[in-house]
Design an enzyme around this catalytic site. Structure first.
Site, PDB file in Angstrom:
ATOM      1  N   HIS A 188      -9.511   2.309  -0.992  1.00 22.76           N
ATOM      2  CA  HIS A 188      -8.068   2.104  -0.866  1.00 22.76           C
ATOM      3  C   HIS A 188      -7.522   1.685  -2.229  1.00 22.76           C
ATOM      4  O   HIS A 188      -7.789   0.582  -2.707  1.00 22.76           O
ATOM      5  CB  HIS A 188      -7.811   1.017   0.179  1.00 22.76           C
ATOM      6  CG  HIS A 188      -6.373   0.830   0.516  1.00 22.76           C
ATOM      7  ND1 HIS A 188      -5.358   1.475  -0.127  1.00 22.76           N
ATOM      8  CD2 HIS A 188      -5.777   0.036   1.462  1.00 22.76           C
ATOM      9  CE1 HIS A 188      -4.200   1.113   0.393  1.00 22.76           C
ATOM     10  NE2 HIS A 188      -4.435   0.224   1.370  1.00 22.76           N
TER      11      HIS A 188
ATOM     12  N   HIS B 143      -2.983   7.709   6.255  1.00 22.18           N
ATOM     13  CA  HIS B 143      -3.168   6.467   5.499  1.00 22.18           C
ATOM     14  C   HIS B 143      -4.656   6.100   5.534  1.00 22.18           C
ATOM     15  O   HIS B 143      -5.250   5.817   4.502  1.00 22.18           O
ATOM     16  CB  HIS B 143      -2.298   5.363   6.097  1.00 22.18           C
ATOM     17  CG  HIS B 143      -2.280   4.115   5.303  1.00 22.18           C
ATOM     18  ND1 HIS B 143      -1.871   4.058   3.991  1.00 22.18           N
ATOM     19  CD2 HIS B 143      -2.621   2.831   5.631  1.00 22.18           C
ATOM     20  CE1 HIS B 143      -1.961   2.827   3.533  1.00 22.18           C
ATOM     21  NE2 HIS B 143      -2.421   2.056   4.520  1.00 22.18           N
TER      22      HIS B 143
ATOM     23  N   CYS C   3       0.804  -1.222   0.000  1.00 21.79           N
ATOM     24  CA  CYS C   3       0.000   0.000   0.000  1.00 21.79           C
ATOM     25  C   CYS C   3       0.840   1.276   0.000  1.00 21.79           C
ATOM     26  O   CYS C   3       0.342   2.348  -0.358  1.00 21.79           O
ATOM     27  CB  CYS C   3      -0.933   0.014   1.209  1.00 21.79           C
ATOM     28  SG  CYS C   3      -1.705  -1.578   1.533  1.00 21.79           S
TER      29      CYS C   3
END
Length: 1005
Positions: free
Chosen positions: A344, A306, A171
């Site tokens: 995401h 995040h 990620c």
């Protein structure tokens, strides 16, 4: 850490097809979540509300529209290769191109430079689907997959020679890519860097994984730091930024979105599971970034977290930030995450956050965080010096500092510190520039690989400029800098933005107008300058251009300064004030010389260097000066003496224009020795000169015989025996001035041909006064030399109308005719139209002289509009329900869905498939490239137009050998020189195979 500037960016995320739409989505707290498109997988087959094995708990996610659309022709990628390529490569190619344009750079200008490419990517599902079907693996499938190729494709197609690598830290991949790019810039490894991230969800695999790991949100939505947070929602997209050392960006006057002050990367190490976050590592990477940026935590106004929306992830991230900001209870730091808008985006998550932060600093506003209304009280945000943004945050004037976190599922963490771009006052002061620049009107240009692409991008630019206020000078200046490099060209002039927008929309709507404003550059134009002679003058000639164009003003002033010692007064002022004495010969001739010289030098400074020159009578003086026969001062002395001496001649002469040829007039003139031929402008366009009474007698004869005539308004009988009394005095001045051999091809109207190493000395200029002007012969010789354009240099386009009446050349072609001054109302726009015409014909002007320094300012134009007509996705039956199928086997290349039949590669003329060799060659080319045979015209180039490379050439040779046994002995080295075009290859194969074919036919007989 030295600072890095973000000078360009582009992106495409769910609900946001470009950067402008992305910002709009953020500011309205938009939701980019939708159902899984059927194009990806049948979500119903993989859905279960409970964590059943092999099932996902949601049918929702953040998906971009049309990931199968790819403008392969723009990048010269064959259909077969495009169909084999991972869509992530395709998306990234287009995004990187647009980001470079956004940086104010024509991407082709970076070719050969040590520009780095760093791409964050964590998904490779296309390869999983295609490389495991071994029977269908081809060279294209192999090169179309793999993490490295996402970066390497960009480097290859933009011809970038710097580092090129893909980064997979899950990620955090794309923010780590930014970190590596910044370090490469600071170490001097590259001067530009493209940092990017990309993610396309092709299978439900990660959705199933998230569900099995207890990380998946049932509604497919991330809800960062919210009491509603219940897991990850998947998203996809692509984003790219162009990075440069700040000092270099400022020195070059580039626009800067934001500045990266410091970045840091670390690892969780051994934590509570390889996928579990480590609070201590997260707080350390944040602290390290702060130290590298040289800031204190209380300077950070906001942080893009995040923010996955998982219970554990949010808790760890808030705790890590709280370690640094807990003391800010009175002024808590704002916190948010773009994942709340569209999920995401995995490998693209870091770049999505970076672009959001950069745009927030650029606009001075931080968008509200979606789902912030119900914050998770268990996180104790206030106690940790943090707050969620429930409404947009207006940043104070001056520099603001922001943070950005991106944490990888495997434990690789990254944090960046950004700040606002420095104010204009921080930029180096502009150097004083005494050079004259500017033509008085803006010139908007656009290029594209095909007429269709040009029209599409013209429409995009017209719409974009309609929607915002823009300075026309900066728009034009940046159009040349950024929208250049392609074969098909559009150019139009405009004095202001409103007129420009109107003209752009008109060109889009009218095919004939569009065609008239476009051209195809096949090299620099071969330009001929024609200098107008006496009779074209008028009061205030070029006054509008003088007022509007500093460049022309400079050269007219220069000519005036050279003439003044010999005229005793300012010729410039005489011209510009509207003094009727400009018609007197003693003033008309130096005035026309001044105008001709100023226009000729202006065109030279604009890059329109003449290939050929011609001057009509007195116009030859300016042409000779431009050709280096003598310098400006010498030319000024000679032309002034000519005009003054002629003015002193007694009255009594005249000139008569006759619609007849010289041969028709010879017998009549034999009986009138006081009149003769002065000018021959065409086969039936002659001017007689001499005694007025003789001309009147001739005029009556012509009227009686039905021959049209017109008595000219002149002060003297030029180019006749009545000029002889002034020749000795003029010859004395001419001998003192001298004159050399022209340094450029000059077509003499004295001889009616090209001067071949002959000096234009005193004898030439004396004869030039007395003998006829052979314009028709001189221009015919010039035209036969093949100029692409003729530009008339003078106060009105007199010669242009004469040239149109002359018979065409043997080939039937005529040069394009234009003039920078078209009459009394001419100003900067007519000069701009001439430059536009030459540009469309292939000229690359000296743009720095086209615009005044004040207009040479950066301005971001709308990025390139790629075609979405060609669709490349998987084809054939699925191997299992919902899974995309592999590409077709090499013998059956996949065809793009909805492929356009109106593309740049189509040519109407095709080789007639009248023989087996031709049919075989076209079929083989089509199979290797994925083209229909009907698309393959003889002029198409295999490399430049059809996207062939060495691998495809080897396959082409193999396929040809299978069908044409005579080629077995043919080597690749023999074949390579024959691959210039489809037609060349077909002709070669037919010739090579002819003996074998003939023998076969004989045996058959």
């Amino acid at each position: 850490m030295d600072r890095i500037a973000i000078v360009g960016l582009d992106c495409r995320f769910p609900g946001a097809p470009d950067a402008g739409a992305y910002w709009e989505l953020l500011m309205r707290s938009g939701d980019g979540i939708s159902s899984v498109p059927r194009q990806r997988w049948d979500a119903a087959d993989f859905h279960s509300p409970t964590p059943a094995e092999g099932r996902a708990n949601t049918t929702e996610g953040g998906f971009i529209d049309d990931p199968d659309a790819f403008d392969n022709e723009f990048f010269t990628v064959s259909p077969r290769e495009a169909a084999a390529m991972d869509p992530q490569q395709r998306l990234l190619l287009q995004c990187a191109w647009r980001a470079v344009e956004d940086a104010g750079i024509a991407p082709k200008q970076l070719a050969g430079t040590a520009t780095g490419v760093y791409v964050g990517i964590m998904g490779n599902e296309w390869a999983q689907l295609h490389l495991t079907d071994y029977d269908r693996v081809s060279a294209q499938v192999g090169s179309g997959n793999g993490y490295c190729m996402t970066a390497n494709r960009v480097s290859y197609h933009l011809d970038l020679k710097g580092p090129s690598l893909a980064v997979d830290t899950a990620c955090s991949s794309s923010l780590v890519a930014v970190h590596l790019a910044g370090n490469a810039l600071l170490s001097g490894e590259c001067d530009y860097a493209i940092a990017a991230g990309v993610n396309v969800a092709l299978t439900p695999a990660l959705s199933i994984f998230y569900n099995q790991a207890g990380l998946s949100a049932p509604d497919g939505r991330c809800k960062p730091f919210s009491s509603q947070a219940n897991g990850i929602g998947r998203g996809e997209g692509v984003g790219a930024v162009v990075l440069r050392r700040l000092e270099d960006a400022l020195a070059d006057g580039q626009q800067v979105y934001a500045v990266i002050r410091g970045t840091a990367v670390n690892q969780d190490g051994r934590s509570n599971g390889i996928t579990a976050p480590n609070r201590w590592s997260q707080q350390e990477v944040i602290g390290a970034a702060y130290r590298r940026a040289g800031i204190e935590p209380d300077q950070v106004a906001f942080t893009e977290g995040h923010g996955t929306g998982t219970v554990l992830g949010d808790m760890m991230e808030v705790s890590a930030l709280g370690h640094h900001h807990a003391g800010r209870t009175g002024r808590p730091m704002a916190l948010g995450s773009v994942k709340g808008n569209f999920g995401h985006t995995e490998g693209a998550a870091g770049i999505a956050g970076l672009i959001k932060v950069a745009l927030s600093l650029h606009h001075g506003t931080v968008p509200a965080s979606r789902f912030a209304a119900k914050e998770n009280e268990r996180l104790d945000l206030r106690g940790k010096g943090l707050r969620l943004l429930k409404a947009p945050l207006r940043l104070p004037r001056g520099a603001s500092v922001a943070g950005l976190s991106s944490f990888g599922m495997g434990g690789t963490n990254a944090h960046a510190v950004l700040e606002s771009a420095p104010p204009a006052a921080a930029r180096p002061p502009a150097r004083p520039d005494e050079r004259p620049r500017g033509i008085g009107s803006a010139l908007f240009t656009l290029t594209a690989p095909s007429p269709q692409a040009l029209h599409r991008n013209l429409a995009a630019q017209a719409d974009a400029l309609s929607a915002r206020r823009a300075p026309v000078g900066a728009v034009g200046w940046n159009s040349h800098r950024v929208k250049s490099g392609h074969r098909h060209r559009f150019a139009v002039s405009a004095p202001d933005t409103a007129t420009l927008v109107q003209r752009l929309h008109a060109a889009v709507a009218d095919p004939a107008l569009f065609a008239g404003l476009t051209g195809e550059a096949a090299g620099a134009p071969r330009t001929a300058l024609l200098f107008t002679g006496q009779g074209s003058q008028y009061p205030r000639m070029t006054a509008g251009l003088y007022e509007e164009s500093p460049l022309y003003r400079h050269f007219l002033d220069e000519a005036d300064a050279a003439l003044r010692p010999h005229t005793g007064r300012s010729v410039r002022d005489l011209v510009l004030t509207g003094d009727e004495s400009v018609h007197l010969t003693q003033w008309a001739q130096p005035a026309l010389f001044a105008v001709g010289h100023a226009l000729g030098r202006t065109l030279q400074e604009l890059g329109a260097e003449p290939s050929l020159l011609l001057g009509h009578s007195v116009g030859e003086y300016a042409a000779a000066c431009l050709a280096g026969v003598f310098d400006l001062d010498a030319a000024a002395r000679l032309i002034t003496a000519r005009g003054a001496l002629m003015q002193q001649l007694p009255d009594g002469g005249g000139m008569l224009a006759v619609l007849a040829g010289p041969d028709e007039l010879a017998e009549r003139l034999a009986d009138e020795p006081e009149a003769g031929i002065a000018v021959v402008n065409g086969p039936r366009a002659t001017v007689l000169s001499g005694d007025s009474m003789a001309l009147m007698r001739l005029d009556k004869e012509f009227e009686r015989d039905g021959i049209r005539t017109r008595m000219l308004r002149v002060s003297h009988a030029f180019h006749s025996h009545l000029m002889e009394p002034m020749l000795d005095d003029f010859a004395e001045v001419a001998r003192e001035v001298g004159g050399g051999v022209p340094q450029l091809p000059l077509y003499s109207t004295l001889y009616g041909r090209l001067l071949d190493g002959e000096a234009m000395d005193a004898d030439y200029w004396v004869a030039h006064i007395r003998r006829p002007v052979l314009f028709a012969d001189a221009f015919t010789a010039l035209r036969d030399a093949g100029p692409s354009h003729t530009v008339e240099v003078g106060p009105s386009p007199v010669l242009s109308s004469l040239t149109r009446k002359l018979p065409p050349s043997d080939s039937g072609t005529r040069p394009v005719v234009t003039a920078p001054v078209r009459g009394a109302d001419s100003g900067g726009q007519d000069l701009a139209d001439t430059v536009a015409e030459l540009y469309r014909g292939g000229l690359d002007p000296r743009w720095e002289n086209v615009y005044e320094t004040r207009d040479q300012a950066p301005y971001r134009l709308s990025p390139y509009a790629f075609s979405d007509e060609h669709r490349y996705w998987t084809a054939g039956p699925a191997r299992r329900s919902g899974a995309p199928a592999p590409t077709a086997a090499p013998d059956e290349p996949a065809r793009p869905a909805g492929r356009s039949t109106n593309t740049s590669v189509l040519v109407l003329e095709r080789p007639a498939p009248a023989d087996p060799v031709t049919e075989t060659a076209l079929a083989a080319i089509g199979q290797v490239g994925g083209y229909e045979v009907a698309e393959l015209g003889p002029l198409l180039r295999l490399y430049e137009d059809l996207g062939f490379d060495s691998v495809m050439v080897m396959e082409l040779k193999k396929r040809l050998e299978e069908r044409l046994p005579a080629l077995v002995e043919l080597t690749v080295q023999d074949l390579l020189p024959r691959l210039a075009s489809v037609g060349d290859l077909v002709d070669f194969l037919r010739e090579y195979c002819a003996p074998a074919t003939d023998s076969t036919q004989e045996r058959t007989a």
